[in-house]
Write an enzyme that holds these catalytic residues in place. Structure first.
Site, PDB file in Angstrom:
ATOM      1  N   LYS A 191       4.467  12.387  31.533  1.00  0.00           N
ATOM      2  CA  LYS A 191       5.376  12.386  30.383  1.00  0.00           C
ATOM      3  C   LYS A 191       6.685  12.999  30.853  1.00  0.00           C
ATOM      4  CE  LYS A 191       7.267  14.180  27.352  1.00  0.00           C
ATOM      5  NZ  LYS A 191       8.733  14.158  26.988  1.00  0.00           N
ATOM      6  N   GLY A 244       8.854  23.646  32.680  1.00  0.00           N
ATOM      7  CA  GLY A 244       9.840  23.780  31.617  1.00  0.00           C
ATOM      8  C   GLY A 244      10.008  25.219  31.210  1.00  0.00           C
ATOM      9  N   SER A 245      10.371  25.431  29.963  1.00  0.00           N
ATOM     10  CA  SER A 245      10.670  26.781  29.483  1.00  0.00           C
ATOM     11  C   SER A 245       9.394  27.576  29.241  1.00  0.00           C
ATOM     12  CB  SER A 245      11.481  26.712  28.191  1.00  0.00           C
ATOM     13  OG  SER A 245      10.674  26.267  27.113  1.00  0.00           O
ATOM     14  N   THR A 246       9.522  28.899  29.299  1.00  0.00           N
ATOM     15  CA  THR A 246       8.374  29.775  29.061  1.00  0.00           C
ATOM     16  C   THR A 246       7.821  29.635  27.644  1.00  0.00           C
ATOM     17  OG1 THR A 246       9.076  31.330  30.776  1.00  0.00           O
ATOM     18  CG2 THR A 246       7.637  32.193  29.046  1.00  0.00           C
ATOM     19  N   VAL A 248       7.721  27.015  25.651  1.00  0.00           N
ATOM     20  CA  VAL A 248       6.953  25.771  25.562  1.00  0.00           C
ATOM     21  C   VAL A 248       5.697  25.876  26.432  1.00  0.00           C
ATOM     22  CG1 VAL A 248       6.975  23.273  25.912  1.00  0.00           C
ATOM     23  CG2 VAL A 248       9.005  24.421  25.029  1.00  0.00           C
ATOM     24  N   GLY A 249       5.795  26.578  27.555  1.00  0.00           N
ATOM     25  CA  GLY A 249       4.627  26.788  28.400  1.00  0.00           C
ATOM     26  C   GLY A 249       3.501  27.498  27.660  1.00  0.00           C
ATOM     27  N   GLU A 266       4.976  25.874  35.756  1.00  0.00           N
ATOM     28  CA  GLU A 266       6.150  26.459  36.402  1.00  0.00           C
ATOM     29  C   GLU A 266       7.216  26.588  35.319  1.00  0.00           C
ATOM     30  OE1 GLU A 266       9.385  25.993  40.036  1.00  0.00           O
ATOM     31  OE2 GLU A 266       7.690  24.610  39.936  1.00  0.00           O
TER      32      GLU A 266
END
Length: 502
Positions: A191, A244-246, A248-249, A266
């Site tokens: 995705k 991506g961003s923390t 969203v992680g 990551e």
């Protein structure tokens, strides 16, 4: 060598948005019902590409294709040699199509064309490296369990992998993950970020051309809140790899708990450039200018914090600013420019917000700060703030733009404390001529990647990943294949088993 004028003449903007459908089970996929998202180039303000907004139903089709391809063994059970052959051919095709891939990358991301070309060719090198690893995946034997038992430890592919990639390095970051998953024998659903999906779709078609069986790699485009969420939650996906961003992680980790799937993350970074008094200041200044300008600062390993010994702070900042004055910001398709566009209006406004907040807080702005969004073309010049409080927003939060925050230290312990005094631990650069100080710093800095007297460099041989809130797991290197495997232990009875009831 193509000259700048020849390059600009050859690299024209498309007359209309180039439409590319999704890629599922070895073929392009779209229906009359699909809405297409039109991407406007952030460096030109005109429509350049269009990709489908996929649904959960589309994602289910892709996962089903990947599951069939894994379970029937068309990829998971062939030899490492056969897998390596396909990966090597993929690398060759990537190099052969470098100009086209780089053109799309620049149109969608806004990065300079010279940078895009470099990334595509470097990505091909990663595929070549991963091809070698496909032939060396192995386990262990334990011949110390007695004369009648042999112990085996096997590495097996984890299964169906979902890979979610970001917009800042869409082709390169995918190439730090996908060939390693394939080398391990996994099948994949990708995705890509909605803003920068086209090169991923082009790669999927190249993989089929390279001989990859149908269904082994599938690409579903669309919104992260729809397709990405469904991929993370899907009960038939065995692992999710997210970059991506923390924040969203964290959401990905929660969604992955639905079936306890393996997770690789990551995430964000607030990376220090630590400069000691004995450093080569000219070399450090050049690397610092590069580190904050590369990809317009939209880089997870960007050296966005300069932590410098008080005795050389003024001299170093002066040298950095002098170099930044020579940095050319502008037209991404002009190969002579160093810095291109900010990826979109939201990111542009976010970066501007940090710059304005720094001004309001009274931090000394010593260079840059100017921005332009004329004609929906988003540019921000490299910006330097001096005398930044290490506890402030400028020093603590990931800006993801060309903004450098400068703080000073007086002692070694203070330098390390400042470097480690953020929630992130993705990367760090250390500048000193003293070998003992360099080694001590390398050991004490909390970061997954450390550069000594260099920055943002390296190849696929070494693993990448983060400490603390910068992520979980490691990509690339031999560990990059391990990431996409499961370990299985087996005890083999060679002689007569001692029976429980004699």
């Amino acid at each position: 060598m193509v000259t700048t004028s020849e390059s600009k003449a050859a690299l024209n903007l498309p007359r209309e948005a180039i439409r590319t459908p999704m890629y599922i089970d070895g073929k392009h996929y779209a229906t009359a019902e699909h809405e297409f998202f039109t991407r406007r180039s952030p460096g030109h303000g005109v429509p350049v590409t269009a990709t489908a907004r996929g649904s959960r139903k589309d994602l289910d089709l892709a996962v089903s294709a990947a599951r069939r391809a894994f379970d029937d063994g068309r990829w998971s059970r062939i030899s490492g040699e056969e897998r390596a052959t396909v990966l090597l051919e993929a690398a060759r095709l990537i190099r052969a199509n470098c100009e086209t891939l780089a053109w799309f990358e620049t149109l969608e991301s806004g990065k300079p064309i010279a940078q895009s070309r470099g990334e595509i060719n470097a990505a091909a090198g990663i595929w070549e490296y991963a091809a070698g690893l496909a032939r060396v995946v192995h386990g262990d034997t334990h011949d110390t369990l007695g004369p009648d038992v042999l112990g085996l430890v096997m590495r097996q592919p984890v299964g169906v992998v979902g890979i979610v990639t970001p917009w800042n390095f869409p082709f390169f970051i995918l190439s730090e993950r996908l060939p390693f998953a394939l080398a391990a024998g996994c099948t994949v659903v990708v995705k890509p970020a909605e803003l920068t999906s086209t090169t991923t779709l082009k790669l999927a078609a190249l993989l089929t051309e390279a001989g990859l069986p149908d269904g082994v790699v599938n690409v579903v485009t669309g919104l992260g809140s729809v397709v990405g969420q469904a991929l993370a939650e899907h009960m038939d996906v065995d692992m999710i790899s997210f970059t991506g961003s923390t924040p969203v992680g964290r959401a990905v980790m929660t969604a992955a708990g639905a079936n306890m799937k393996k997770v690789g993350l990551e995430l964000g970074g607030k990376n220090p450039q630590i400069v000691f008094a004995d450093a080569d200041l000219d070399d450090a200044a050049d690397a610092i200018a590069f580190g904050i300008s590369f990809n317009a600062g939209q880089c997870c390993v960007s050296g966005s914090r300069l932590i410098v010994h008080r005795s050389v702070e003024g001299e170093l900042v002066e040298r950095v600013c002098a170099l930044l004055e020579k940095v050319r910001v502008g037209e991404p398709l002009d190969a002579s420019n160093h810095v291109g566009a900010i990826v979109e209006a939201r990111q542009f406004e976010k970066i501007r917000g940090f710059i304005e907040a720094g001004k309001r807080d009274g931090v000394q702005l010593v260079r840059g700060g100017r921005a332009s969004s004329e004609g929906e073309r988003f540019f921000i010049e490299p910006t330097v703030f001096r005398g930044v409080d290490p506890r402030s927003t400028l020093a603590q939060e990931e800006i993801f733009g060309p903004v450098l925050a400068v703080s000073t230290f007086d002692s070694f312990d203070e330098a390390i404390a400042l470097a480690n005094g953020v929630p992130y631990g993705l990367a760090a650069s250390i500048w000193t001529r003293d070998l003992q100080r360099a080694m001590k710093s390398m050991r004490e800095v909390q970061a997954g990647r450390v550069w000594i007297n260099c920055t943002i460099t390296g190849g696929p041989e070494l693993p990448i990943g983060g400490f603390k809130q910068s992520g979980i797991g490691r990509e690339t290197g031999r560990h990059g294949v391990d990431e996409y495997t499961e370990l299985k232990s087996a005890h083999v009875q060679l002689g007569n088993r001692t029976r429980w009831i004699g």
